[in-house]
Design a protein around this motif. Structure first.
Motif, mmCIF file in Angstrom:
data_model
loop_
_atom_site.group_PDB
_atom_site.id
_atom_site.type_symbol
_atom_site.label_atom_id
_atom_site.label_comp_id
_atom_site.label_asym_id
_atom_site.label_seq_id
_atom_site.Cartn_x
_atom_site.Cartn_y
_atom_site.Cartn_z
ATOM 1 N N VAL A 116 0.842 -1.208 0.000
ATOM 2 C CA VAL A 116 0.000 0.000 0.000
ATOM 3 C C VAL A 116 0.871 1.249 0.000
ATOM 4 N N SER A 117 2.040 1.175 0.624
ATOM 5 C CA SER A 117 2.961 2.315 0.600
ATOM 6 C C SER A 117 3.423 2.602 -0.827
ATOM 7 N N TYR A 118 3.708 1.538 -1.562
ATOM 8 C CA TYR A 118 4.096 1.686 -2.972
ATOM 9 C C TYR A 118 2.994 2.376 -3.773
ATOM 10 N N LEU A 119 1.760 1.915 -3.619
ATOM 11 C CA LEU A 119 0.656 2.504 -4.375
ATOM 12 C C LEU A 119 0.443 3.972 -4.009
ATOM 13 N N LEU A 120 0.554 4.288 -2.732
ATOM 14 C CA LEU A 120 0.430 5.685 -2.309
ATOM 15 C C LEU A 120 1.522 6.540 -2.943
ATOM 16 N N ALA A 121 2.753 6.044 -2.893
ATOM 17 C CA ALA A 121 3.882 6.816 -3.416
ATOM 18 C C ALA A 121 3.790 7.000 -4.920
ATOM 19 N N ARG A 122 3.313 5.995 -5.614
ATOM 20 C CA ARG A 122 3.312 6.049 -7.073
ATOM 21 C C ARG A 122 2.089 6.740 -7.654
ATOM 22 N N PHE A 140 -8.229 -0.393 -12.329
ATOM 23 C CA PHE A 140 -7.808 -1.766 -12.559
ATOM 24 C C PHE A 140 -6.320 -1.828 -12.873
ATOM 25 N N ALA A 141 -5.852 -0.918 -13.728
ATOM 26 C CA ALA A 141 -4.433 -0.927 -14.113
ATOM 27 C C ALA A 141 -3.538 -0.667 -12.908
ATOM 28 N N GLY A 142 -3.909 0.308 -12.079
ATOM 29 C CA GLY A 142 -3.094 0.627 -10.915
ATOM 30 C C GLY A 142 -3.037 -0.500 -9.909
ATOM 31 N N MET A 143 -4.190 -1.127 -9.664
ATOM 32 C CA MET A 143 -4.217 -2.210 -8.693
ATOM 33 C C MET A 143 -3.518 -3.458 -9.224
ATOM 34 N N MET A 144 -3.556 -3.677 -10.551
ATOM 35 C CA MET A 144 -2.819 -4.800 -11.115
ATOM 36 C C MET A 144 -1.311 -4.580 -10.983
ATOM 37 N N ASP A 145 -0.880 -3.340 -11.113
ATOM 38 C CA ASP A 145 0.528 -3.010 -10.874
ATOM 39 C C ASP A 145 0.899 -3.433 -9.449
ATOM 40 N N GLY A 146 0.052 -3.058 -8.502
ATOM 41 C CA GLY A 146 0.292 -3.450 -7.119
ATOM 42 C C GLY A 146 0.197 -4.945 -6.913
ATOM 43 N N LEU A 147 -0.763 -5.584 -7.586
ATOM 44 C CA LEU A 147 -0.931 -7.024 -7.440
ATOM 45 C C LEU A 147 0.303 -7.777 -7.920
ATOM 46 N N ASN A 148 0.944 -7.270 -8.971
ATOM 47 C CA ASN A 148 2.172 -7.920 -9.432
ATOM 48 C C ASN A 148 3.262 -7.856 -8.364
#
Length: 391
Positions: free
Chosen positions: A93-99, A229-237
């Motif tokens: 979640v930190s990655y997603l927030l930062a990106r 969807f694209a952002g969460m798939m980035d995180g899912l990877n």
């Protein structure tokens, strides 16, 4: 960043090993026995800098540290799988927030999360939409400068204790191919709630459960600045690479326990490690561990090289490592015999935890399907030419 939030420096692998041996090993066994969330242990991990491993001193993303992050995940999992996943989710979640998060949202939650002062959930799955995310029914409808969010998520890490959640939802309608959003939801908002889900056979002590959203008003400026969807798939990877690292940790522990057992257990007038049948098991276990580690490292390197990483390589690493972990923790139980079936023994715990790695972040079946589908499409695209170029 507020003056009250002190962000710890990233840990070294030596500090992690000391933490594992002096604290995590004993506490991990206790967590498995009780099934209770050990908040203090997670707070110690965050204070050691384990959440912020992929950030520089100014909390800017530094993905060159991915191999270290996943080495840490492996070491933690070998003695306490739920702690490793808790750290992994906080890092995700930190990655997603930062990106992707708008600056005010990022600045509110990121320093708190990497310091272990706030917990965030990565909310994808629903009761009827696990692997099939397009089947989700959680919807956000625009109302002026807010979205009104309705729906629910399940099998969500930190759900019972989350301070915020990054929620994948559809915009305006639950039609299968509707536009998607990812909203950062303050779980203190009216209509938002989290609760414990069913107790799992593995990863005991992980705070996992259900999020419910009933007319929750979320400021429009709290959406991630990317198609949902694209952002969460980035995180899912990223989560899938972590899952491969967890599987490597389980393989590592299975190998450690099995070799020690083979070297000390006496039967038939000698050590069982002298038996060819046991040596074959150990040899294959060692090969599986090495192969899983190398695949996981390559997957992490691909994530460093481009956004989202190489999907095929990530799927192969996650699928292979988790399947190996399940197979060889089973062989470890075989080496231990009846004593390997004792509830709460290290080998029995590894066996339970390994099964979970084949299911979360995409089942082994969905990964093999995705890889196979892309192979067929690559063959069609190249008209039977060098469709494996670059692999």
């Amino acid at each position: 960043m507020t003056d009250q939030t002190i962000v710890p420096a990233p840990a070294t692998i030596e500090a992690v090993e000391e933490f594992v041996e002096t604290t995590v090993r004993e506490r991990g066994a206790r967590m498995d026995a009780t099934g209770e969330f050990d908040k203090d242990l997670l707070d110690q991990a965050a204070a050691l800098g384990l959440v912020r491993l992929i950030f520089d001193d100014d909390l800017r993303l530094d993905l060159s540290r991915m191999p270290l992050a996943h080495e840490v995940s492996e070491r933690l999992t070998a003695v306490c799988a739920p702690l490793a996943m808790e750290v992994g989710v906080m890092r995700l979640v930190s990655y997603l927030l930062a990106r992707f998060a708008p600056a005010p949202v990022r600045d509110r939650w990121l320093p708190l999360t990497v310091a272990g002062k706030a917990y965030g959930s990565f909310a994808l799955s629903e009761p009827e939409a696990g692997t099939d995310l397009r089947g989700m029914t959680t919807v956000a409808r625009r109302d002026g400068d807010h979205y009104v969010l309705d729906g629910g998520k399940c099998w969500v890490g930190f759900a019972p204790v989350a301070d915020y959640a990054i929620v994948l939802c559809k915009a305006e309608t639950d039609a299968r191919f509707a536009k998607t959003l990812a909203l950062v939801v303050d779980m203190a908002s009216e209509g938002a709630s989290g609760e414990w889900g069913p107790r799992l056979s593995g990863y005991r002590g992980l705070p996992n459960g259900i999020l419910t959203f009933d007319g929750v008003r979320v400021p429009a400026g709290h959406a991630l600045e990317v198609e949902g969807f694209a952002g969460m798939m980035d995180g899912l990877n990223m989560a899938r690479i972590d899952a491969a690292a967890y599987a490597c940790g389980l393989l590592r522990a299975a190998l450690e326990e099995s070799v020690a057992r083979a070297a000390h257990r006496e039967a038939f007038g000698g050590k069982i490690g002298d038996l060819p049948s046991i040596q074959i098991k150990l040899g294959r276990m060692r090969a599986a561990y090495q192969a899983a580690r190398e695949l996981t490292l390559r997957a992490a390197e691909s994530y460093m090289a481009k956004p989202g990483g190489d999907q095929d390589l990530i799927s192969v690493a996650k699928m292979t490592a988790s399947d190996f972990a399940r197979d060889h923790t089973d062989q470890a139980m075989q080496i231990f015999g009846a004593s390997g079936m004792v509830i709460g023994s290290r080998v029995e715990r590894l066996h339970r935890d390994a099964k979970a790695t084949q299911i979360f972040d995409g089942t082994s079946e969905i990964h093999e399907t995705m890889v196979g589908r892309r192979l067929v499409r690559a063959y069609a695209r190249t008209n039977g030419g060098d469709f494996m170029a670059g692999w």
